[in-house]
Motif scaffolding. Structure first.
Motif, PDB file in Angstrom:
ATOM      1  N   UNK A 235       1.026   8.631 -43.013  1.00  0.00           N
ATOM      2  CA  UNK A 235       2.248   9.422 -43.231  1.00  0.00           C
ATOM      3  C   UNK A 235       2.744  10.132 -41.982  1.00  0.00           C
ATOM      4  N   UNK A 236       2.085   9.939 -40.839  1.00  0.00           N
ATOM      5  CA  UNK A 236       2.513  10.592 -39.598  1.00  0.00           C
ATOM      6  C   UNK A 236       1.471  10.447 -38.507  1.00  0.00           C
ATOM      7  N   UNK A 237       1.280  11.539 -37.738  1.00  0.00           N
ATOM      8  CA  UNK A 237       0.275  11.525 -36.675  1.00  0.00           C
ATOM      9  C   UNK A 237      -0.530  12.820 -36.701  1.00  0.00           C
ATOM     10  N   UNK A 238      -1.746  12.741 -36.176  1.00  0.00           N
ATOM     11  CA  UNK A 238      -2.564  13.920 -35.947  1.00  0.00           C
ATOM     12  C   UNK A 238      -2.671  14.085 -34.442  1.00  0.00           C
ATOM     13  N   UNK A 239      -2.249  15.226 -33.941  1.00  0.00           N
ATOM     14  CA  UNK A 239      -2.310  15.510 -32.508  1.00  0.00           C
ATOM     15  C   UNK A 239      -3.601  16.277 -32.263  1.00  0.00           C
ATOM     16  N   UNK A 240      -4.391  15.770 -31.313  1.00  0.00           N
ATOM     17  CA  UNK A 240      -5.741  16.297 -31.096  1.00  0.00           C
ATOM     18  C   UNK A 240      -5.918  16.882 -29.702  1.00  0.00           C
TER      19      UNK A 240
ATOM     20  N   UNK B 110      -9.015  21.692 -32.902  1.00  0.00           N
ATOM     21  CA  UNK B 110      -7.833  21.895 -32.056  1.00  0.00           C
ATOM     22  C   UNK B 110      -6.796  20.794 -32.310  1.00  0.00           C
ATOM     23  N   UNK B 111      -6.431  20.645 -33.582  1.00  0.00           N
ATOM     24  CA  UNK B 111      -5.474  19.593 -33.945  1.00  0.00           C
ATOM     25  C   UNK B 111      -4.511  20.090 -35.015  1.00  0.00           C
ATOM     26  N   UNK B 112      -3.413  19.352 -35.162  1.00  0.00           N
ATOM     27  CA  UNK B 112      -2.466  19.562 -36.244  1.00  0.00           C
ATOM     28  C   UNK B 112      -1.781  18.241 -36.530  1.00  0.00           C
ATOM     29  N   UNK B 113      -1.130  18.153 -37.679  1.00  0.00           N
ATOM     30  CA  UNK B 113      -0.456  16.927 -38.085  1.00  0.00           C
ATOM     31  C   UNK B 113       1.051  17.113 -38.044  1.00  0.00           C
ATOM     32  N   UNK B 114       1.740  16.048 -37.698  1.00  0.00           N
ATOM     33  CA  UNK B 114       3.187  15.961 -37.803  1.00  0.00           C
ATOM     34  C   UNK B 114       3.453  14.794 -38.741  1.00  0.00           C
TER      35      UNK B 114
ATOM     36  N   UNK C 264       7.573  17.403 -40.580  1.00  0.00           N
ATOM     37  CA  UNK C 264       6.995  18.697 -40.902  1.00  0.00           C
ATOM     38  C   UNK C 264       5.651  18.812 -40.193  1.00  0.00           C
ATOM     39  N   UNK C 265       5.327  20.012 -39.706  1.00  0.00           N
ATOM     40  CA  UNK C 265       4.027  20.264 -39.095  1.00  0.00           C
ATOM     41  C   UNK C 265       3.081  20.799 -40.164  1.00  0.00           C
ATOM     42  N   UNK C 266       1.902  20.194 -40.267  1.00  0.00           N
ATOM     43  CA  UNK C 266       0.848  20.648 -41.179  1.00  0.00           C
ATOM     44  C   UNK C 266      -0.362  21.036 -40.347  1.00  0.00           C
ATOM     45  N   UNK C 267      -0.977  22.151 -40.698  1.00  0.00           N
ATOM     46  CA  UNK C 267      -2.215  22.543 -40.033  1.00  0.00           C
ATOM     47  C   UNK C 267      -3.035  23.381 -41.001  1.00  0.00           C
ATOM     48  N   UNK C 268      -4.330  23.404 -40.766  1.00  0.00           N
ATOM     49  CA  UNK C 268      -5.236  24.169 -41.617  1.00  0.00           C
ATOM     50  C   UNK C 268      -6.366  24.723 -40.760  1.00  0.00           C
ATOM     51  N   UNK C 269      -7.183  25.553 -41.354  1.00  0.00           N
ATOM     52  CA  UNK C 269      -8.323  26.114 -40.630  1.00  0.00           C
ATOM     53  C   UNK C 269      -9.280  25.008 -40.199  1.00  0.00           C
ATOM     54  N   UNK C 270      -9.450  24.011 -41.050  1.00  0.00           N
ATOM     55  CA  UNK C 270     -10.335  22.890 -40.693  1.00  0.00           C
ATOM     56  C   UNK C 270      -9.805  22.141 -39.470  1.00  0.00           C
TER      57      UNK C 270
END
Length: 79
Positions: free
Chosen positions: A29-34, A69-73, A58-64
């Motif tokens: 569904x998108x990418x994970x930037x690491x 040091x990553x988030x999803x777009x 949309x940017x998605x991020x969580x504590x996990x």
């Protein structure tokens, strides 16, 4: 072995070209930037870029994800 090719939306392609992430992983569904050093700043820049280009992302991020040091777009339609 099943060949699963992930199709990238035009908005996601524009985002990758402009944001220029060093490391990212394709998701269905998108990418994970690491490997982000300043995670908070990078998330703010990603949101600003999405807004300025009027991308349907949309940017998605969580504590996990923060641990790594990553988030999803991701595509907004598949949110």
């Amino acid at each position: 072995m099943k060949n699963t090719e992930i199709k990238m939306s035009a908005d996601l392609k524009k985002f990758i070209i402009r944001f220029e992430p060093n490391k990212f992983k394709m998701l269905t569904r998108g990418i994970e930037i690491r490997g982000i050093n300043d995670l908070h700043r990078s998330i703010e820049l990603a949101n600003a870029l999405i807004e300025s280009l009027k991308l349907k992302l949309v940017v998605h991020h969580s504590a996990e994800m923060a641990q790594y040091r990553s988030f999803e777009v991701v595509n907004a339609e598949q949110n």
